[in-house]
Scaffold this motif. Structure first.
Motif, PDB file in Angstrom:
ATOM      1  N   THR A  95      -4.850  -0.234  -6.566  1.00  0.00           N
ATOM      2  CA  THR A  95      -4.499   0.642  -5.502  1.00  0.00           C
ATOM      3  C   THR A  95      -3.580   1.455  -6.433  1.00  0.00           C
ATOM      4  O   THR A  95      -3.117   2.881  -6.003  1.00  0.00           O
ATOM      5  N   ILE A 128      -7.064  -0.075   2.931  1.00  0.00           N
ATOM      6  CA  ILE A 128      -5.939  -1.397   3.411  1.00  0.00           C
ATOM      7  C   ILE A 128      -5.312  -1.616   4.619  1.00  0.00           C
ATOM      8  O   ILE A 128      -5.615  -2.336   5.492  1.00  0.00           O
ATOM      9  N   ALA A 174      -4.011  -5.451  -1.401  1.00  0.00           N
ATOM     10  CA  ALA A 174      -2.459  -3.955  -1.566  1.00  0.00           C
ATOM     11  C   ALA A 174      -2.544  -4.477  -2.795  1.00  0.00           C
ATOM     12  O   ALA A 174      -1.441  -3.720  -3.169  1.00  0.00           O
ATOM     13  N   CYS A 177       0.777  -1.336   0.265  1.00  0.00           N
ATOM     14  CA  CYS A 177       0.210   0.130  -0.140  1.00  0.00           C
ATOM     15  C   CYS A 177       0.849   1.360   0.093  1.00  0.00           C
ATOM     16  O   CYS A 177       0.431   1.890  -0.804  1.00  0.00           O
TER      17      CYS A 177
END
Ligand code: NZQ
Ligand code: ZN
Length: 379
Positions: free
Chosen positions: A255, A219, A250, A199
């Motif tokens: 992301t 997350i 993740a 992340c």
């Protein structure tokens, strides 16, 4: 926001006993599986038996390759490839953690194209097809079950490197949190650290996408809330499930869509420690992340302020870095090299390899002086 294409060609089955679907899945794609696994944990946690039963019941022939080591090496990829080609397998079934699945990804390219693993990793060949890969994940950490990445090391060239290719998305992934119940507390924690690090690599990547930042915070909050609880209650199915899904999301693209890139400089630093001292991947990251932030703090002040406000209720970058260290300590991960037995006498060798491999990030490039300062901070 940057342009992007979102396409994840992995059919992911998540939950209790989902492996019961594996047999018919395998039958729909081929006749002969190369079954790849590691040093034996899968024999003890039931996943190997369940997968074998499924393949047998569906009349799939099986050729086995085992012994893939954590921080996997390219020689295993080449040996498994030879075995697979000799037996004319038409699919690869990987049962294990990231090391096994990453190896299987490159094996699936090498069998299809008759390549050497390192030629693939170094882009000396341009694969055009792969054997279909079925991944049965037994450790929540890397996200490899739903992404196009593989990380392999080569002792001869002294490198541990990543490789990306859409051809290596697993065709099918089976995630039963029950299989992760047997993961020891330390590796459970390294997995939690790894997902947090993924992340953060996205967050500190180039470009701006507010939704990406929000996914990152959500997350990480999941990991911060349920990670410590899981370490206190390692056989809790619900906690295992939450962490497993968090790890997948993740690093499955969520992301990163809308960003120019993820940074991944900290991963590069961590790979140096893993290569030299076999430091588990997650542990290498809990050592490297705080050090990297301390050294680059003035270059990323805005990002640290936003991170702190969203995760630690503070705009102060120092307090944010301290908060991250405290979390890593809370989940019993090392935050200094000395805690893993890497002493001062190793600093020159670490720095030399970092410089030789030009360790750096996609967004924040690292100079030789940065690397020296990071090694000092990791001490
Ligand atoms: O070898 P076995 O006996 O299977 O034991 C493994 C190994 O010792 C054990 N284990 C796995 N599942 C278990 C279990 N033990 C008990 N019960 C279970 N259910 O755990 C140990 C570590 O396994 P490993 O596969 O190495 O861990 P992980 O999943 O963390 O994978 C780490 C590797 O993935 C790479 C790392 O660099 C490292 O080489 N990464 C891959 C990425 C990707 N493909 O997207 C991204 C990551 O950033 C990472 O770099
Ligand atoms: Zn990682």
């Amino acid at each position: 926001m940057e342009n992007f294409v979102a396409h994840i060609p992995t059919r992911l089955h998540f939950g209790k006993d989902v492996v019961k679907e594996l047999g018919k899945t395998a039958k729909s794609i081929g006749h002969h599986a190369l079954l790849v696994y590691g040093k034996g944990s899968v024999l003890r946690n039931g996943s190997y038996d369940a997968v074998k039963k499924q393949l047998d019941a569906s009349g799939i022939n099986i050729t086995e390759y085992n012994g893939i080591k954590p921080n996997p090496v390219v020689s295993d990829v080449d040996k498994a490839t030879s075995l697979g080609r000799l037996n004319n397998v038409d699919m690869v079934v990987a049962v294990g953690g990231g090391s096994v699945i990453d190896s299987a990804k490159i094996i699936s390219l090498c069998i299809a194209g008759n390549y050497k693993g390192w030629d693939v990793m170094k882009h000396k060949v341009k694969p055009t097809r792969s054997l279909p890969l079925i991944a049965v994940l037994t450790l929540a950490a890397t996200g490899t079950e739903m992404n196009p990445f593989s990380v392999i090391q080569n002792p001869e060239t002294k490198e541990k490197i990543g490789y990306a290719n859409p051809l290596i998305y697993p065709a099918y992934s089976f995630l039963d949190p029950q299989y992760t119940s047997s993961v020891p507390v330390n590796h459970t924690a390294y997995g939690i650290a790894d997902l947090v690090a993924h992340c953060l690599e996205a967050y500190f990547g180039g470009g701006e996408c507010s939704l990406s930042d929000r996914f990152v915070f959500a997350i990480i909050q999941e990991a911060m809330e349920y990670g410590p609880a899981l370490l206190n209650d390692p056989h809790n199915y619900d906690l295992r499930a939450r962490i497993m899904w968090a790890a997948t999301t993740a690093l499955n693209g969520l992301t990163l869509y809308g960003k120019a890139n993820g940074d991944f400089g900290v991963h590069d630093i961590g790979h140096t420690l893993s290569f030299l001292y076999d430091t588990p991947h997650g542990a290498s990251l809990t050592i490297a992340f705080p050090a990297w932030m301390k050294v680059l703090k003035s270059r990323m002040a805005d990002r640290l302020v936003k991170l702190g406000e969203n995760l630690f209720n503070t705009p102060d970058p120092d307090a944010t870095i301290a908060g991250l260290e405290t979390f890593f300590r809370k989940i019993q991960c090392p935050v200094r090299m000395s805690e893993t037995g890497i002493g001062h006498e190793k600093h020159t060798e670490i720095l030399e390899l970092m410089n030789q491999n030009n360790v750096s990030g996609n967004n924040y490039s690292l100079s030789k002086i940065d690397r020296e300062n990071i090694v000092a901070q990791m001490a």
